[in-house]
Structure formats: C-alpha cells, structure tokens
Design a protein around this motif. Structure first.
Motif, PDB file in Angstrom:
ATOM      1  N   ARG A   1     -25.063  46.553  44.944  1.00  0.00           N
ATOM      2  CA  ARG A   1     -23.759  47.653  44.880  1.00  0.00           C
ATOM      3  C   ARG A   1     -22.792  47.477  45.775  1.00  0.00           C
ATOM      4  NH1 ARG A   1     -24.962  51.391  41.673  1.00  0.00           N
ATOM      5  NH2 ARG A   1     -23.580  53.028  42.702  1.00  0.00           N
ATOM      6  N   GLU A   2     -23.069  46.393  46.665  1.00  0.00           N
ATOM      7  CA  GLU A   2     -21.765  45.952  47.674  1.00  0.00           C
ATOM      8  C   GLU A   2     -21.175  44.752  47.017  1.00  0.00           C
ATOM      9  OE1 GLU A   2     -21.049  48.373  50.065  1.00  0.00           O
ATOM     10  OE2 GLU A   2     -22.731  49.307  49.169  1.00  0.00           O
ATOM     11  N   GLY A   3     -21.539  44.317  45.644  1.00  0.00           N
ATOM     12  CA  GLY A   3     -20.859  43.115  45.177  1.00  0.00           C
ATOM     13  C   GLY A   3     -21.522  41.860  45.602  1.00  0.00           C
ATOM     14  N   ASN A   4     -22.628  42.019  46.329  1.00  0.00           N
ATOM     15  CA  ASN A   4     -23.042  40.516  46.776  1.00  0.00           C
ATOM     16  C   ASN A   4     -23.753  39.783  45.348  1.00  0.00           C
ATOM     17  OD1 ASN A   4     -24.027  42.885  47.864  1.00  0.00           O
ATOM     18  ND2 ASN A   4     -25.787  41.863  49.024  1.00  0.00           N
ATOM     19  N   VAL A   5     -23.395  38.594  45.191  1.00  0.00           N
ATOM     20  CA  VAL A   5     -24.048  38.016  43.884  1.00  0.00           C
ATOM     21  C   VAL A   5     -24.864  36.803  44.241  1.00  0.00           C
ATOM     22  CG1 VAL A   5     -23.111  36.613  41.895  1.00  0.00           C
ATOM     23  CG2 VAL A   5     -21.636  38.460  42.848  1.00  0.00           C
ATOM     24  N   ARG A   6     -26.235  36.717  43.372  1.00  0.00           N
ATOM     25  CA  ARG A   6     -27.053  35.688  43.348  1.00  0.00           C
ATOM     26  C   ARG A   6     -27.370  35.310  41.941  1.00  0.00           C
ATOM     27  NH1 ARG A   6     -29.742  34.335  47.816  1.00  0.00           N
ATOM     28  NH2 ARG A   6     -29.219  35.499  49.704  1.00  0.00           N
ATOM     29  N   VAL A   7     -26.939  34.139  41.392  1.00  0.00           N
ATOM     30  CA  VAL A   7     -27.022  33.691  40.101  1.00  0.00           C
ATOM     31  C   VAL A   7     -27.580  32.564  39.805  1.00  0.00           C
ATOM     32  CG1 VAL A   7     -25.931  33.680  37.924  1.00  0.00           C
ATOM     33  CG2 VAL A   7     -25.170  35.384  39.438  1.00  0.00           C
ATOM     34  N   SER A   8     -28.419  32.309  38.904  1.00  0.00           N
ATOM     35  CA  SER A   8     -28.836  30.972  38.536  1.00  0.00           C
ATOM     36  C   SER A   8     -28.340  30.901  37.263  1.00  0.00           C
ATOM     37  CB  SER A   8     -30.396  30.973  38.576  1.00  0.00           C
ATOM     38  OG  SER A   8     -30.715  29.538  37.985  1.00  0.00           O
ATOM     39  N   ILE A   9     -27.702  29.359  36.839  1.00  0.00           N
ATOM     40  CA  ILE A   9     -27.076  29.284  35.647  1.00  0.00           C
ATOM     41  C   ILE A   9     -27.884  27.949  35.519  1.00  0.00           C
ATOM     42  CG2 ILE A   9     -25.285  28.820  34.017  1.00  0.00           C
ATOM     43  CD1 ILE A   9     -23.618  30.793  35.961  1.00  0.00           C
ATOM     44  N   SER A  10     -28.736  27.666  34.396  1.00  0.00           N
ATOM     45  CA  SER A  10     -29.139  26.292  34.027  1.00  0.00           C
ATOM     46  C   SER A  10     -29.672  25.612  34.901  1.00  0.00           C
ATOM     47  CB  SER A  10     -27.943  25.637  32.958  1.00  0.00           C
ATOM     48  OG  SER A  10     -27.640  26.513  31.763  1.00  0.00           O
ATOM     49  N   GLY A  11     -29.954  26.136  35.955  1.00  0.00           N
ATOM     50  CA  GLY A  11     -30.712  25.309  36.992  1.00  0.00           C
ATOM     51  C   GLY A  11     -30.051  25.325  38.345  1.00  0.00           C
ATOM     52  N   ALA A  12     -28.484  25.624  38.243  1.00  0.00           N
ATOM     53  CA  ALA A  12     -27.620  25.810  39.193  1.00  0.00           C
ATOM     54  C   ALA A  12     -27.624  27.095  40.040  1.00  0.00           C
ATOM     55  CB  ALA A  12     -25.944  25.294  38.979  1.00  0.00           C
ATOM     56  N   HIS A  13     -27.596  27.193  41.266  1.00  0.00           N
ATOM     57  CA  HIS A  13     -27.620  28.450  42.066  1.00  0.00           C
ATOM     58  C   HIS A  13     -26.207  28.748  42.705  1.00  0.00           C
ATOM     59  CE1 HIS A  13     -31.705  28.202  41.584  1.00  0.00           C
ATOM     60  NE2 HIS A  13     -31.767  26.932  41.763  1.00  0.00           N
ATOM     61  N   ALA A  14     -25.856  29.823  42.495  1.00  0.00           N
ATOM     62  CA  ALA A  14     -24.663  30.492  43.026  1.00  0.00           C
ATOM     63  C   ALA A  14     -24.704  31.832  43.528  1.00  0.00           C
ATOM     64  CB  ALA A  14     -23.667  31.007  41.689  1.00  0.00           C
ATOM     65  N   ASN A  15     -23.929  32.058  44.732  1.00  0.00           N
ATOM     66  CA  ASN A  15     -23.853  32.990  45.516  1.00  0.00           C
ATOM     67  C   ASN A  15     -22.432  33.384  45.982  1.00  0.00           C
ATOM     68  OD1 ASN A  15     -23.376  31.728  48.125  1.00  0.00           O
ATOM     69  ND2 ASN A  15     -25.489  31.476  48.003  1.00  0.00           N
ATOM     70  N   GLY A  16     -22.278  34.696  46.300  1.00  0.00           N
ATOM     71  CA  GLY A  16     -20.785  35.056  46.466  1.00  0.00           C
ATOM     72  C   GLY A  16     -20.686  36.572  46.626  1.00  0.00           C
ATOM     73  N   GLN A  17     -19.446  37.065  46.368  1.00  0.00           N
ATOM     74  CA  GLN A  17     -19.059  38.364  46.369  1.00  0.00           C
ATOM     75  C   GLN A  17     -17.926  38.811  45.536  1.00  0.00           C
ATOM     76  OE1 GLN A  17     -20.377  40.244  49.038  1.00  0.00           O
ATOM     77  NE2 GLN A  17     -19.325  41.915  47.954  1.00  0.00           N
ATOM     78  N   LEU A  18     -18.501  39.887  44.807  1.00  0.00           N
ATOM     79  CA  LEU A  18     -17.374  40.794  43.809  1.00  0.00           C
ATOM     80  C   LEU A  18     -16.827  41.797  44.604  1.00  0.00           C
ATOM     81  CD1 LEU A  18     -19.431  40.926  40.576  1.00  0.00           C
ATOM     82  CD2 LEU A  18     -17.735  39.153  41.191  1.00  0.00           C
ATOM     83  N   SER A  19     -15.353  42.179  44.323  1.00  0.00           N
ATOM     84  CA  SER A  19     -14.662  43.172  44.947  1.00  0.00           C
ATOM     85  C   SER A  19     -13.864  43.763  43.825  1.00  0.00           C
ATOM     86  CB  SER A  19     -14.003  42.746  46.273  1.00  0.00           C
ATOM     87  OG  SER A  19     -13.333  43.797  46.760  1.00  0.00           O
ATOM     88  N   GLY A  20     -14.040  44.998  43.782  1.00  0.00           N
ATOM     89  CA  GLY A  20     -12.969  45.388  42.466  1.00  0.00           C
ATOM     90  C   GLY A  20     -13.181  44.764  41.362  1.00  0.00           C
ATOM     91  N   ASN A  21     -12.117  44.013  40.717  1.00  0.00           N
ATOM     92  CA  ASN A  21     -12.268  43.393  39.443  1.00  0.00           C
ATOM     93  C   ASN A  21     -12.249  41.419  39.580  1.00  0.00           C
ATOM     94  OD1 ASN A  21     -12.127  45.574  37.784  1.00  0.00           O
ATOM     95  ND2 ASN A  21     -10.083  45.944  38.136  1.00  0.00           N
ATOM     96  N   SER A  22     -12.636  41.402  40.566  1.00  0.00           N
ATOM     97  CA  SER A  22     -12.395  39.887  40.998  1.00  0.00           C
ATOM     98  C   SER A  22     -13.492  39.567  41.946  1.00  0.00           C
ATOM     99  CB  SER A  22     -11.024  39.396  41.432  1.00  0.00           C
ATOM    100  OG  SER A  22     -10.724  39.835  42.701  1.00  0.00           O
ATOM    101  N   GLY A  23     -13.648  38.045  41.947  1.00  0.00           N
ATOM    102  CA  GLY A  23     -14.897  37.632  43.110  1.00  0.00           C
ATOM    103  C   GLY A  23     -14.702  36.185  43.039  1.00  0.00           C
TER     104      GLY A  23
END
Length: 119
Positions: free
Chosen positions: A75-97
């Motif tokens: 809900r605060e925009g923190n991102v944790r994603v796995s795409i085809s074995g790669a891992h990503a994290n970061g932050q969304l805010s509004g319409n970008s991240g």
C-alpha cells in the motif's frame, strides 16, 4: 403467539445478517492497481541490455500475460517482484517508480535498474 415469536426471530436474524453483510469491506484495491510499463536496464553482466514489460497490478499482486511473473506492491508502494528468475525491488510513487534487480544469464550474474510508469 408462536407465529409472532417465529416472525420476531426471523426479523431479528435478518437484521443481524444484513448488518454483518453491510460491514464486510468491498474488494480490496491497491492505490497502484493498473497497467504499468516497466523498463529494465542491465548495468553489470551479460543479460539483455534492456527490455520492456507490460505488467498489471491488481489488488496489489503483480502479473503479466504469458510471462513467469509474480510479486506484490504494498500500500505504501514498496515493490517485490520475480520475473523469469530475476528478482527486483524498489518503490512506486504516484504514476512512476524505480528500483534495482538482479538475476543471471547462462549462470553469470547480472544486475541493473528498472523504471516504471503507469499507463
């Protein structure tokens, strides 16, 4: 007399059930739900130099049609994603991240950054 008790009991039960249904929250939505365009850029390693993915966030869950993607956006925009074995994290805010990712290609480690914009 007995019919009055049954009717009163039925009405009371109906009122309590209606109140319970009214208090159930609607389907949860995340402020980041929608279609996002994500660009991934490799900074180190032999992975593809850059790639663009259309990702969907629904109820805070990340997915993509025909791709091995899983993850979430808080809900605060923190991102944790796995795409085809790669891992990503970061932050969304509004319409970008933006954020960082790491993975491997042919057993060789790769890493880089990602940027996202809501479509």
């Amino acid at each position: 007399m007995r019919l009055d008790r049954i009717r009163t009991g039925f009405v009371s039960t109906f009122v309590v059930a209606a109140a319970a249904v009214a208090s159930v929250p609607a389907v949860a939505q995340s402020p980041y739900d929608g279609l996002w365009s994500v660009t991934i850029v490799t900074k180190t390693g032999s992975c593809e130099p850059s790639a663009r993915y259309p990702l969907t966030v629904a109820d805070g869950k990340v997915s993509a049609a025909g791709a091995d993607v899983s993850g979430s956006v808080g809900r605060e925009g923190n991102v944790r994603v796995s795409i085809s074995g790669a891992h990503a994290n970061g932050q969304l805010s509004g319409n970008s991240g933006s954020g960082k990712w790491n993975g491997a290609s042919g057993g060789i480690a790769c890493s880089g950054r990602w940027e996202a914009s809501r479509q």
